[in-house]
Every structure is written in C-alpha cells, then in structure tokens.
Design an enzyme around this catalytic site. Structure first.
Site, PDB file in Angstrom:
ATOM      1  N   CYS A   2      -0.395   4.481   1.735  1.00  0.00           N
ATOM      2  CA  CYS A   2      -0.335   3.618   3.289  1.00  0.00           C
ATOM      3  C   CYS A   2       1.086   4.249   3.404  1.00  0.00           C
ATOM      4  CB  CYS A   2      -0.962   2.398   3.614  1.00  0.00           C
ATOM      5  SG  CYS A   2      -2.236   1.753   3.579  1.00  0.00           S
ATOM      6  N   ASP A   3       1.433   3.857   3.110  1.00  0.00           N
ATOM      7  CA  ASP A   3       3.737   3.503   3.191  1.00  0.00           C
ATOM      8  C   ASP A   3       4.614   4.734   3.119  1.00  0.00           C
ATOM      9  OD1 ASP A   3       2.532   1.841   5.855  1.00  0.00           O
ATOM     10  OD2 ASP A   3       2.908   0.471   4.334  1.00  0.00           O
ATOM     11  N   CYS A  35       1.049  -1.090   0.010  1.00  0.00           N
ATOM     12  CA  CYS A  35       0.039  -0.101   0.234  1.00  0.00           C
ATOM     13  C   CYS A  35       0.461   1.127   0.166  1.00  0.00           C
ATOM     14  CB  CYS A  35      -0.786  -0.464   1.338  1.00  0.00           C
ATOM     15  SG  CYS A  35      -2.114   1.522   0.863  1.00  0.00           S
TER      16      CYS A  35
END
Length: 313
Positions: free
Chosen positions: A140-141, A137
């Site tokens: 997300c990261d 992701c």
C-alpha cells in the site's frame, strides 16, 4: 429487556467489502442493514494516502475514500448504523446477531466483512507515527518511500515478500529479525539474502521509532548483547502478521489455522448456508482495498442468489 428486529440482509463491518456489499445488496432490493463495528471504515481510516485504488487519478486520503463508500451505500438505500456485533447464533434460521450485547437482529442472510487487524509491536512511537512513516502494508505505502531508506520488522514469508518489494523502491532496507533465523520459506530467505540493498539484523528488535511529526530514524536493540544503534530511515514497516476479526464466529464457521474464515473457492460462501464472508476476514493473500471491494460485490450477489433460491427474496 432485549430489543429484537428482523432484517432481510445483515452486513457486519464497514470497510471496502462491507460498503460494496451494501451498494449491491441495496440495488438488488435486499434492504440491507449494515453495522459499522468498532472502526467505521476499517483499516483504511488509519491509512493516509491511497494511490492504488482505481478511479482516483490524484490519489485520495483513506478516511475520505471510506466516506465516499459510505455515502454511496446510503444513497442506494442501505441502512447504515453504529454498533458492534458481539455475539452470533448461526445454528438456526433466521440467524441471530447481537449488537452491543443489547439489541438482537434476526437476519435471513448475513454478510461478514469484519476485516483483519494488523498486529503491532506495542510501541508508543509506532502508534503516534502510524500513517506518518509507520505502516503495516508495504504494497500500500512503499511507493511513498522511493529513493529513501526504510526498515521492516518480521521473519515470515510476508515480511520477506514486503522486504523484496521495498528493495525495488528504497535505497536501503533494514530488516529486523527477532531470532537468529527466519520463518520464511527457504526460497524467500535466499532471495532476501541475495538482494544487495537488504541488510538483515539478526536477534534484533525495534527499540523505538524516532521522529516528532514524521519517522526519521529507528533505534535497534540487539537481543543478545543489549547493544543499541540508530539508523536513519523515512519509513518503518511492521510485518508480523494480521489477526482476522473472526472470533465471535468461530463456534459456527470453519476457520483456517490463522483464524481466517474459510470460503468455497471462487465464492463468498461459508460452511453455513446463508452466511457469506468478504474482505480481509477471509483473505490472507491479497488484503487490498480493491480486492476487498470485489469480494463484497461477490458476497452481495451470492446472498441475492441464495435468498432467491431459498424462496426468501
């Protein structure tokens, strides 16, 4: 002999959607029973740092956040249990759900929050370094790789979107495409190819993710020539799709071509009255913890209203 138990509101799954549904359902006195499934806490338990969930100014570890969600649901009165839903029958009411093939739960309303699982390449190094530079992701990261080099594998719209997202953060993005063309829409392909710090490797696969305790490189193999090269990277993103955990419901619920449960837009309602779906099992667009939690809230409110209207509340 099979054990049978009757419950008012059954929640299947225990990520942000399932636990939030449990908080709301418990507060509405629906006496929810939640089964955690094969991965209690869901995908967030394989995420290290979460920095984009509101209310955590210093960030939080994914597993820790899911412990907080679980404790809150339990404090509100949700009955949280270990166990995996293995079979369902939504053709009659009360609905029937079998847990671990041995216990039968009969429920007036069911909230499905079984999530989706990222598809992986199947490399040993990819699993070993998952959370330590390997991610499924970028949204997300990606933040953790500002000013660093990263690689991404995938050829669809999601991969293209994530490569573009990463290009705004990372110095260079090495994008691996297995064939000699991308599956992404033409406009996304053009954007990728016009972005100067995205380098596309055609006919290429990840041979091995390199690094002991963290990702520090990637060995790329050309499918046509067999040639290998190593690029130094700090982050490796897999964007080859997600698989919604919806197989056991397919006989009764409408799924889209990718297997996501179809819900009435703006609601959590499925095609079966009294069965609701929340989180990543029905969301292939956003797939964030905060949107999953929001849809878990919607599912509990929808279930409460439906139970009241049906005279079951």
């Amino acid at each position: 002999m099979e054990q049978t138990q009757k419950v008012h509101c059954l929640i299947i799954g225990s990520g942000p959607a399932g636990y939030t549904a449990a908080v709301y359902a418990a507060r509405a006195n629906l006496k929810p029973v939640l089964y955690q499934g094969i991965q209690p806490g869901g995908q967030l338990t394989i995420t290290t740092e979460v920095e984009n969930y509101p209310g955590y100014p210093d960030g939080v570890q994914g597993p820790e956040m899911m412990v907080h969600f679980e404790k809150q649901a339990a404090r509100m009165g949700a009955d949280i249990r270990y166990g995996l839903a293995t079979r369902v029958d939504f053709s009659v009411r009360p609905f029937k759900v079998w847990i671990d093939e041995e216990k039968l739960i009969e429920a007036d309303a069911v909230i499905i929050a079984t999530g989706a699982s990222a598809k992986w390449l199947g490399l040993e190094s990819e699993q070993r370094l998952n959370g330590y530079g390997v991610s499924a992701c970028a949204v997300c990261d990606g933040f953790f790789f500002r000013g660093k080099e990263v690689a991404i594998i995938g050829a669809g719209d999601t991969a293209a979107e994530e490569a573009l997202y990463l290009s705004k953060l990372a110095t260079n993005v090495h994008m691996l495409i297995r064939s000699d063309k991308m599956r992404a829409s033409r406009v996304m392909q053009e954007r990728v190819q016009q972005t100067p710090n995205i380098k596309v490797y055609w006919n290429s696969e990840a041979d091995e993710v390199l690094g002991e305790s963290r990702v520090d490189g990637l060995r790329i193999r050309n499918n046509k020539t067999g040639d290998k090269q190593v690029v130094p990277i700090s982050g490796f993103f897999v964007a080859i799709g997600h698989q919604p955990n919806s197989a056991i419901f397919s006989e009764f619920l409408d799924l889209d071509e990718a297997g996501y449960i179809k819900t009435t837009p703006g609601t959590s309602r499925t095609n079966v009255e009294g069965v609701f779906a929340a989180g990543d099992v029905q969301d292939k667009i956003y797939r964030q913890a905060v949107t999953a939690a929001g849809s878990g809230c919607m599912a509990a409110l929808d279930a409460e209203r439906w139970l009241t209207a049906s005279g079951l509340a």
